[in-house]
Design a protein around this motif. Sequence first.
Motif, PDB file in Angstrom:
ATOM      1  N   ARG A 239     130.232  48.235  33.169  1.00  0.00           N
ATOM      2  CA  ARG A 239     129.743  48.887  34.392  1.00  0.00           C
ATOM      3  C   ARG A 239     128.344  49.460  34.142  1.00  0.00           C
ATOM      4  NH1 ARG A 239     133.921  49.200  38.129  1.00  0.00           N
ATOM      5  NH2 ARG A 239     136.007  48.938  37.230  1.00  0.00           N
ATOM      6  N   GLN A 240     127.371  48.778  34.666  1.00  0.00           N
ATOM      7  CA  GLN A 240     125.990  49.216  34.546  1.00  0.00           C
ATOM      8  C   GLN A 240     125.542  49.856  35.859  1.00  0.00           C
ATOM      9  OE1 GLN A 240     124.285  49.039  31.636  1.00  0.00           O
ATOM     10  NE2 GLN A 240     126.120  48.146  30.719  1.00  0.00           N
ATOM     11  N   GLY A 241     124.364  50.399  35.852  1.00  0.00           N
ATOM     12  CA  GLY A 241     123.828  50.957  37.083  1.00  0.00           C
ATOM     13  C   GLY A 241     124.301  52.370  37.342  1.00  0.00           C
ATOM     14  N   ASP A 242     124.062  52.812  38.559  1.00  0.00           N
ATOM     15  CA  ASP A 242     124.325  54.195  38.927  1.00  0.00           C
ATOM     16  C   ASP A 242     125.816  54.422  39.155  1.00  0.00           C
ATOM     17  OD1 ASP A 242     123.095  56.826  40.028  1.00  0.00           O
ATOM     18  OD2 ASP A 242     124.542  56.195  41.547  1.00  0.00           O
ATOM     19  N   MET A 243     126.383  55.457  38.538  1.00  0.00           N
ATOM     20  CA  MET A 243     127.815  55.691  38.632  1.00  0.00           C
ATOM     21  C   MET A 243     128.231  56.176  40.016  1.00  0.00           C
ATOM     22  SD  MET A 243     130.715  55.312  37.345  1.00  0.00           S
ATOM     23  CE  MET A 243     130.326  54.861  35.650  1.00  0.00           C
ATOM     24  N   PHE A 244     127.405  56.941  40.671  1.00  0.00           N
ATOM     25  CA  PHE A 244     127.739  57.385  42.025  1.00  0.00           C
ATOM     26  C   PHE A 244     127.879  56.177  42.946  1.00  0.00           C
ATOM     27  CE2 PHE A 244     126.479  59.224  46.233  1.00  0.00           C
ATOM     28  CZ  PHE A 244     127.554  60.093  46.385  1.00  0.00           C
ATOM     29  N   ASP A 245     126.953  55.248  42.854  1.00  0.00           N
ATOM     30  CA  ASP A 245     127.044  54.029  43.659  1.00  0.00           C
ATOM     31  C   ASP A 245     128.292  53.227  43.304  1.00  0.00           C
ATOM     32  OD1 ASP A 245     124.694  54.638  44.981  1.00  0.00           O
ATOM     33  OD2 ASP A 245     123.438  53.335  43.734  1.00  0.00           O
ATOM     34  N   ALA A 246     128.641  53.206  42.022  1.00  0.00           N
ATOM     35  CA  ALA A 246     129.829  52.471  41.591  1.00  0.00           C
ATOM     36  C   ALA A 246     131.096  53.082  42.176  1.00  0.00           C
ATOM     37  CB  ALA A 246     129.915  52.441  40.067  1.00  0.00           C
ATOM     38  N   VAL A 247     131.148  54.401  42.227  1.00  0.00           N
ATOM     39  CA  VAL A 247     132.319  55.072  42.802  1.00  0.00           C
ATOM     40  C   VAL A 247     132.391  54.809  44.302  1.00  0.00           C
ATOM     41  CG1 VAL A 247     133.388  57.318  43.261  1.00  0.00           C
ATOM     42  CG2 VAL A 247     132.476  56.811  40.991  1.00  0.00           C
ATOM     43  N   LEU A 248     131.253  54.845  44.988  1.00  0.00           N
ATOM     44  CA  LEU A 248     131.250  54.547  46.419  1.00  0.00           C
ATOM     45  C   LEU A 248     131.755  53.123  46.675  1.00  0.00           C
ATOM     46  CD1 LEU A 248     127.873  56.126  47.608  1.00  0.00           C
ATOM     47  CD2 LEU A 248     130.183  57.047  47.928  1.00  0.00           C
ATOM     48  N   ALA A 249     131.334  52.170  45.850  1.00  0.00           N
ATOM     49  CA  ALA A 249     131.780  50.787  46.001  1.00  0.00           C
ATOM     50  C   ALA A 249     133.280  50.670  45.727  1.00  0.00           C
ATOM     51  CB  ALA A 249     130.995  49.875  45.065  1.00  0.00           C
TER      52      ALA A 249
END
Length: 331
Positions: free
Chosen positions: A238-248
């Motif tokens: 899991r790369q990238g922004d964690m907030f965006d990952a949680v939203l997804a």
Amino acid sequence: MRRLALAAALATTLAVATVPVTAHAWGVRAHAVIDRAAIQAIPNDGPVFLRRHVDYIAASASLPDTWRDDAEGFSKIAEDPNHGWFREQFTFLRPIPRSRHEFVLALYRRYLAIKDADPATAARTNVRWTGTLPYAAVEAYQRLIVCMRAVRAARASGGDVSVPEQQCAFEAILLGHYIGDGSQPLHVSIHSDGWRGANPNGYTRDRSIHGRFESRFVDAIGLTTADIAPRIGAPANRQGDMFDAVLAFLDTSGNRLERVYQLEKRDGFANANDKDVRALVYERAAVGAAMLRDMLCRAWAESAVPPAKVSPSPLDPSNPRFNPETGSAPA
């Protein structure tokens, strides 16, 4: 304290049980199973020290729910929104603010804008009936990074790792609870407790659907870690922004909402042998465990890197993103 002790003891039992028992919502049996399965699935280069605390974590998986009693008003008001993300409520808001406080302010502005023209919608346009689950999850995630840095520092100095490990275990309980809630589609919709508004498919409006799905059915099938462990899969990079990952992650969960209602319409979750409902429970619990495992591993990897220097501070009015209404710049 006695109530918490009893709840912890019950959760420990449910985490390994193979027969149906009485429980209270997804937050007892399934939360314990999700947490235990996630920690068991941590690879050897991850935060394996959490395995030493897995019984404590699983037994305490429902702890955040105990902070929501009407008798503890301050705690309830603060904690209740952390367990939901009613995404239909804020379709007007894009992008989602990267600040819990900015999100709340945006909701209030929306309330003011529609309260006269659409009082019914306005009545639920507030922090309680929209939820703050992704903020609670990422806040716990970042506190985990800090705890894990302390574990690394104690190891490097030959110090006592027990205290920072226990702190990490506590934050893992919080993160696990919010991610577990987010994996359950009824936590990601205004239709959390019966279908609201226009209902062309004739879905139930019975508020008990929530408990019948995540508690009664889960208990009836005796959900265990063995049921979901083969479904978790290998760790995701899991790369990238964690907030965006949680939203997804929450969007994916919310997309399964109608499946819950379609299955309820068939037999009301009354048949513990219903393979389709079982499959949905296994899928959602496994997805929650996978996301939790991956976030724990990502936090461990991030803890190996010194914290970034942010200048000017998010609290400094000279920060170009500083918001005087919240007294801070968003993350």
